[in-house]
Design an enzyme around this catalytic site. Structure first.
Site, PDB file in Angstrom:
ATOM      1  N   TYR A 140    -136.157  40.030 -23.635  1.00  0.00           N
ATOM      2  CA  TYR A 140    -135.279  39.012 -23.074  1.00  0.00           C
ATOM      3  C   TYR A 140    -134.141  39.684 -22.303  1.00  0.00           C
ATOM      4  CZ  TYR A 140    -137.699  35.682 -26.061  1.00  0.00           C
ATOM      5  OH  TYR A 140    -138.667  34.907 -26.669  1.00  0.00           O
ATOM      6  N   SER A 151    -143.899  39.732 -28.477  1.00  0.00           N
ATOM      7  CA  SER A 151    -142.592  39.122 -28.238  1.00  0.00           C
ATOM      8  C   SER A 151    -141.485  39.900 -28.942  1.00  0.00           C
ATOM      9  CB  SER A 151    -142.593  37.683 -28.748  1.00  0.00           C
ATOM     10  OG  SER A 151    -141.284  37.139 -28.762  1.00  0.00           O
ATOM     11  N   LYS A 176    -141.596  37.440 -16.027  1.00  0.00           N
ATOM     12  CA  LYS A 176    -142.208  36.187 -16.485  1.00  0.00           C
ATOM     13  C   LYS A 176    -141.177  35.049 -16.450  1.00  0.00           C
ATOM     14  CE  LYS A 176    -144.546  34.209 -20.561  1.00  0.00           C
ATOM     15  NZ  LYS A 176    -143.534  33.226 -21.000  1.00  0.00           N
ATOM     16  N   HIS A 199    -142.337  28.455 -19.233  1.00  0.00           N
ATOM     17  CA  HIS A 199    -142.134  28.696 -20.662  1.00  0.00           C
ATOM     18  C   HIS A 199    -142.873  27.661 -21.514  1.00  0.00           C
ATOM     19  CE1 HIS A 199    -139.591  31.609 -22.893  1.00  0.00           C
ATOM     20  NE2 HIS A 199    -139.882  30.824 -23.908  1.00  0.00           N
ATOM     21  N   GLN A 217    -142.679  42.389 -24.466  1.00  0.00           N
ATOM     22  CA  GLN A 217    -141.817  41.413 -23.807  1.00  0.00           C
ATOM     23  C   GLN A 217    -140.383  41.575 -24.276  1.00  0.00           C
ATOM     24  OE1 GLN A 217    -140.469  38.637 -25.729  1.00  0.00           O
ATOM     25  NE2 GLN A 217    -139.349  37.753 -24.009  1.00  0.00           N
ATOM     26  N   TYR A 222    -143.432  24.141 -34.022  1.00  0.00           N
ATOM     27  CA  TYR A 222    -142.827  25.157 -33.148  1.00  0.00           C
ATOM     28  C   TYR A 222    -143.784  25.525 -32.023  1.00  0.00           C
ATOM     29  CZ  TYR A 222    -141.158  29.729 -31.572  1.00  0.00           C
ATOM     30  OH  TYR A 222    -140.736  30.787 -30.799  1.00  0.00           O
ATOM     31  N   THR A 269    -138.662  38.355 -19.631  1.00  0.00           N
ATOM     32  CA  THR A 269    -138.611  36.898 -19.556  1.00  0.00           C
ATOM     33  C   THR A 269    -137.267  36.488 -18.967  1.00  0.00           C
ATOM     34  OG1 THR A 269    -140.108  36.584 -21.434  1.00  0.00           O
ATOM     35  CG2 THR A 269    -138.618  34.769 -20.919  1.00  0.00           C
ATOM     36  N   ARG A 315    -141.047  24.436 -22.427  1.00  0.00           N
ATOM     37  CA  ARG A 315    -140.061  24.505 -23.506  1.00  0.00           C
ATOM     38  C   ARG A 315    -138.642  24.740 -23.000  1.00  0.00           C
ATOM     39  NH1 ARG A 315    -142.206  25.544 -28.503  1.00  0.00           N
ATOM     40  NH2 ARG A 315    -140.740  27.170 -29.132  1.00  0.00           N
ATOM     41  N   ARG A 352    -135.484  21.526 -28.217  1.00  0.00           N
ATOM     42  CA  ARG A 352    -136.789  21.056 -28.681  1.00  0.00           C
ATOM     43  C   ARG A 352    -136.553  20.218 -29.932  1.00  0.00           C
ATOM     44  NH1 ARG A 352    -138.067  27.404 -27.950  1.00  0.00           N
ATOM     45  NH2 ARG A 352    -137.586  27.409 -25.727  1.00  0.00           N
TER      46      ARG A 352
END
Length: 387
Positions: free
Chosen positions: A130, A107, A252, A276, A128, A25, A156, A279, A165
């Site tokens: 989203y 996060s 970000k 990122h 952070q 990860y 973000t 990613r 991924r």
């Protein structure tokens, strides 16, 4: 403690100690991983200019990031699932950052909650978030960050949908993880990691479970995650988030000069040039290549930081010389966390600090705030001249 000379030493220990699911990860990018690789390899294309017979005594790496004093211009970036790299990992990383004198950013997809980190630290950290559709959850998340005395919010903006991924899909890494017989067998071989995880109560997403509507346990997390990310995000929506948070704001995920200018217009205090960690959009420019055009576009309108690809103090020095005010490290400190817990995060910071300090001196500078492009030899066309 084994002799650690660079970040790769910590990475090797991390790989041995942590289950493959969680190591992969950390150490993966999207699709072919071109951008993931070039985030680091592109730094190698920039050379440093050595100077001699210049006074190197009484050096300083002290600086400021969004008005906060820092021991060096480096912040610990928000990394999801950090608490699965090492038990209570977010708390360990935050404590190491606090003691070292650099910012820590938590996060939203952390294992330890905002409150967990606040209870175990004495200085403000960054939070952070989203760009989610759920206004009620977002408002309460900002309110929780205010109650925890977080000194900045980081939005973000490059995760409206999740880049594929391959390693995560093959390992069953999702929210929540889908454990297989193979992954469970691998975990059973990581004895020290397993014993530490058994001793903590924090194993799920502490900022979401019990806080988001309808998410009362890990099994209900998947649907909420799939439905919450806002694919219709635009700059007006980001302005709405700005109204929810009246403190310092960092955006970000900026990789294009046009988006950097938009971030200036919504009232952000700083932007983070970031893809990122490779990613999201594979085939995008590395962050270090994208930095100069963004600096040319925004000038001194906004503070600019760089994230993605930093693995050494020399990388930090190169980014600063190209105009960044500071750098964020993610994988570099996670390697340390997975390898040795809090002590490993401290060791990662020590390695980067020593490399930054010595390289700065050999380039003829005693104060990191005075570093400029003159110390670099940059290939022609490195940051532009694209067809």
């Amino acid at each position: 403690m084994p002799v650690i000379t660079n970040i790769d030493d910590l990475k090797r220990i991390h790989r041995r100690r942590v289950p493959k699911m969680f190591y992969d990860y950390c150490e993966s990018g999207s699709w072919s991983e071109q951008t993931f690789r070039e985030n680091t390899s592109d730094f190698d294309k920039i050379y440093l200019r050595q100077r001699v017979a210049i006074d190197m005594a009484n050096r300083s790496t002290k600086s400021q990031l969004i008005g906060q004093d820092v021991s060096m211009p480096v912040a610990l970036a928000p990394v999801g699932l950090t608490g699965m790299q090492s038990a209570d990992g977010e708390i360990k990383a935050a404590k190491a950052a606090e003691k070292f004198g650099v910012p820590y950013c938590l996060s939203t997809m952390s294992i330890c909650s905002i409150e967990d980190v606040a209870e175990n630290t004495t200085k403000p950290f960054w939070m952070q978030v989203y760009t989610l559709k759920d206004d009620d959850y977002m408002t309460r998340l900002f309110d929780r960050a205010k109650a925890a005395k977080c000194s900045a919010a980081v939005i973000t903006v490059d995760l409206q949908l999740l880049g594929q991924r391959h390693k995560d899909l093959k390992n069953g890494l999702s929210a929540p993880p889908k454990f297989t017989a193979k992954s469970i067998a691998d975990m059973m071989t990581k004895v020290t990691w397993g014993l530490e995880m058994l001793q903590t109560k924090r194993r799920f997403f502490g900022n979401i479970v019990g806080h988001a509507h309808g998410v009362t346990d890990p099994s209900s997390l998947g649907n909420w995650t799939n439905e919450s990310f806002d694919q219709s995000l635009n700059w007006d929506r980001i302005r709405e988030f700005r109204k929810m948070w009246d403190g310092p704001l960092i955006i970000k995920g900026i990789i294009d000069p046009r988006d950097a200018l938009e971030a200036c217009n919504v009232g952000a205090d700083a932007i983070v040039v970031s893809n990122h960690g490779g990613r999201q959009l594979d085939g995008a420019l590395s962050s270090i290549r994208a930095l100069e055009p963004i600096m040319d576009a925004v000038g001194d309108k906004i503070e600019v930081h760089l994230d993605s690809g930093i693995r050494s103090g020399q990388d930090v020095l190169k980014a600063l010389a190209l105009g960044a005010k500071g750098c964020w490290i993610g994988r570099a400190y996670v390697y340390g966390l997975g390898a040795m817990g809090e002590a490993g995060v401290t060791k990662a910071l020590e390695v980067i600090h020593k490399e930054l300090d010595m390289s700065m001196a050999l380039c003829g500078h005693r104060d990191v705030r005075g570093v400029d492009r003159d110390i670099l030899m940059v290939p022609k066309g490195f940051s532009g001249d694209w067809g």
